[in-house]
Design a protein around this motif. Structure first.
Motif, PDB file in Angstrom:
ATOM      1  N   UNK A  74      24.111  46.210  36.561  1.00  0.00           N
ATOM      2  CA  UNK A  74      24.139  44.951  37.294  1.00  0.00           C
ATOM      3  C   UNK A  74      25.294  44.940  38.278  1.00  0.00           C
ATOM      4  N   UNK A  75      25.060  44.404  39.422  1.00  0.00           N
ATOM      5  CA  UNK A  75      26.105  44.255  40.418  1.00  0.00           C
ATOM      6  C   UNK A  75      26.675  42.853  40.279  1.00  0.00           C
ATOM      7  N   UNK A  76      27.922  42.737  39.859  1.00  0.00           N
ATOM      8  CA  UNK A  76      28.508  41.428  39.591  1.00  0.00           C
ATOM      9  C   UNK A  76      29.336  40.883  40.743  1.00  0.00           C
ATOM     10  N   UNK A  77      29.426  41.627  41.849  1.00  0.00           N
ATOM     11  CA  UNK A  77      30.233  41.161  42.953  1.00  0.00           C
ATOM     12  C   UNK A  77      29.523  40.028  43.677  1.00  0.00           C
ATOM     13  N   UNK A  78      30.169  38.881  43.771  1.00  0.00           N
ATOM     14  CA  UNK A  78      29.611  37.746  44.505  1.00  0.00           C
ATOM     15  C   UNK A  78      30.133  37.810  45.927  1.00  0.00           C
ATOM     16  N   UNK A  79      29.264  37.630  46.898  1.00  0.00           N
ATOM     17  CA  UNK A  79      29.682  37.671  48.285  1.00  0.00           C
ATOM     18  C   UNK A  79      28.798  36.748  49.087  1.00  0.00           C
ATOM     19  N   UNK A 123      44.101  44.934  43.997  1.00  0.00           N
ATOM     20  CA  UNK A 123      43.471  46.181  44.425  1.00  0.00           C
ATOM     21  C   UNK A 123      43.125  47.081  43.247  1.00  0.00           C
ATOM     22  N   UNK A 124      43.825  46.911  42.139  1.00  0.00           N
ATOM     23  CA  UNK A 124      43.554  47.690  40.932  1.00  0.00           C
ATOM     24  C   UNK A 124      42.547  46.979  40.020  1.00  0.00           C
ATOM     25  N   UNK A 125      42.001  45.867  40.479  1.00  0.00           N
ATOM     26  CA  UNK A 125      41.024  45.062  39.749  1.00  0.00           C
ATOM     27  C   UNK A 125      41.559  44.506  38.430  1.00  0.00           C
ATOM     28  N   UNK A 126      42.867  44.283  38.364  1.00  0.00           N
ATOM     29  CA  UNK A 126      43.472  43.686  37.177  1.00  0.00           C
ATOM     30  C   UNK A 126      43.616  42.176  37.331  1.00  0.00           C
ATOM     31  N   UNK A 178      37.626  40.306  52.610  1.00  0.00           N
ATOM     32  CA  UNK A 178      38.163  41.666  52.493  1.00  0.00           C
ATOM     33  C   UNK A 178      37.839  42.259  51.120  1.00  0.00           C
ATOM     34  N   UNK A 179      38.037  41.481  50.064  1.00  0.00           N
ATOM     35  CA  UNK A 179      37.752  41.975  48.719  1.00  0.00           C
ATOM     36  C   UNK A 179      36.277  42.374  48.585  1.00  0.00           C
ATOM     37  N   UNK A 180      35.385  41.521  49.078  1.00  0.00           N
ATOM     38  CA  UNK A 180      33.955  41.813  49.005  1.00  0.00           C
ATOM     39  C   UNK A 180      33.619  43.055  49.832  1.00  0.00           C
ATOM     40  N   UNK A 181      34.236  43.190  51.008  1.00  0.00           N
ATOM     41  CA  UNK A 181      33.977  44.357  51.848  1.00  0.00           C
ATOM     42  C   UNK A 181      34.422  45.646  51.182  1.00  0.00           C
ATOM     43  N   UNK A 182      35.431  45.544  50.320  1.00  0.00           N
ATOM     44  CA  UNK A 182      35.919  46.709  49.580  1.00  0.00           C
ATOM     45  C   UNK A 182      35.139  46.927  48.296  1.00  0.00           C
ATOM     46  N   UNK A 183      34.232  46.022  47.989  1.00  0.00           N
ATOM     47  CA  UNK A 183      33.469  46.139  46.749  1.00  0.00           C
ATOM     48  C   UNK A 183      34.255  45.704  45.531  1.00  0.00           C
ATOM     49  N   UNK A 184      35.303  44.913  45.748  1.00  0.00           N
ATOM     50  CA  UNK A 184      36.139  44.435  44.633  1.00  0.00           C
ATOM     51  C   UNK A 184      35.695  43.034  44.235  1.00  0.00           C
TER      52      UNK A 184
END
Length: 197
Positions: A61-66, A161-164, A189-195
């Motif tokens: 599942x892709x959990x990134x909301x954008x 950036x470390x997803x913590x 920016x976070x979404x564009x980085x896939x974070x």
């Protein structure tokens, strides 16, 4: 598809550096299919495909909301942070409107090039950019309030950036209306980085 000009629609002061500007520009035609080819030519880009976020295997599942457009390609050119969407471009840290116009002319030329040479270019749908903690720090309130549990906003930026951490862990960013622009740009920016956002 030839792009004559990418038109600036909105200009505002840059959040990360008050001496610079940020802007939104309109691309006259949908460039979705060109973005993986442009990504192949740029050494420092991150491509986020139609599904958004990090590329996952089947059944994951892709959990990134954008909330923005997809696909998107984010890269830097000098100090500028540029994101290209299907029909628009955002630029942060441009020197002035003339500088932004030069970047947009360069981008139009690059898009026209990949359109004309697609047969010779292997498309790349993976990201390569390395956003630095200082880039993220510029999108935070920079109050060092410690509400996130970290000693400073810079430490929080590194951990984002470390997803913590997630951007929502910065309470002032979401509680105070004055940070709305920074919040929106950080999420972009976070979404564009896939974070995670």
């Amino acid at each position: 598809m030839l792009i004559d000009r990418i038109e600036i629609e909105q200009v505002e002061p840059c959040f990360a550096d008050e001496t610079k500007i940020r802007l939104i520009a309109r691309i006259p035609t949908d460039v979705s299919e060109l973005l993986p080819y442009l990504n192949a030519l740029l050494a420092n880009a991150t491509y986020v495909g139609e599904g958004g976020g990090k590329h996952k295997g089947a059944g994951q599942e892709n959990s990134t909301a954008y909330a923005g457009d997809r696909p998107a390609l984010t890269f830097t050119r000098g100090q500028r942070l540029i994101t290209v969407y299907p029909r628009r471009v955002t630029i942060a840290k441009a020197e002035d409107v003339a500088d932004a116009e030069e970047v947009l002319a360069w981008l139009a030329e690059r898009l026209n090039y990949v359109c004309q040479h697609r047969e010779e270019i292997e498309p790349v749908t993976e990201g390569k950019i390395k956003i630095k903690p200082l880039d993220i720090y510029g999108l935070l309130p920079q109050t060092n309030c410690r509400e996130c549990g970290e000693q400073s906003c810079l430490a929080f930026a590194l951990l984002l950036l470390q997803e913590k951490h997630r951007p929502r862990d910065c309470s002032p960013l979401y509680r105070e209306e004055r940070w709305k622009g920074k919040r929106e740009r950080l999420e972009e920016v976070m979404a564009s980085l896939g974070l995670p956002t």
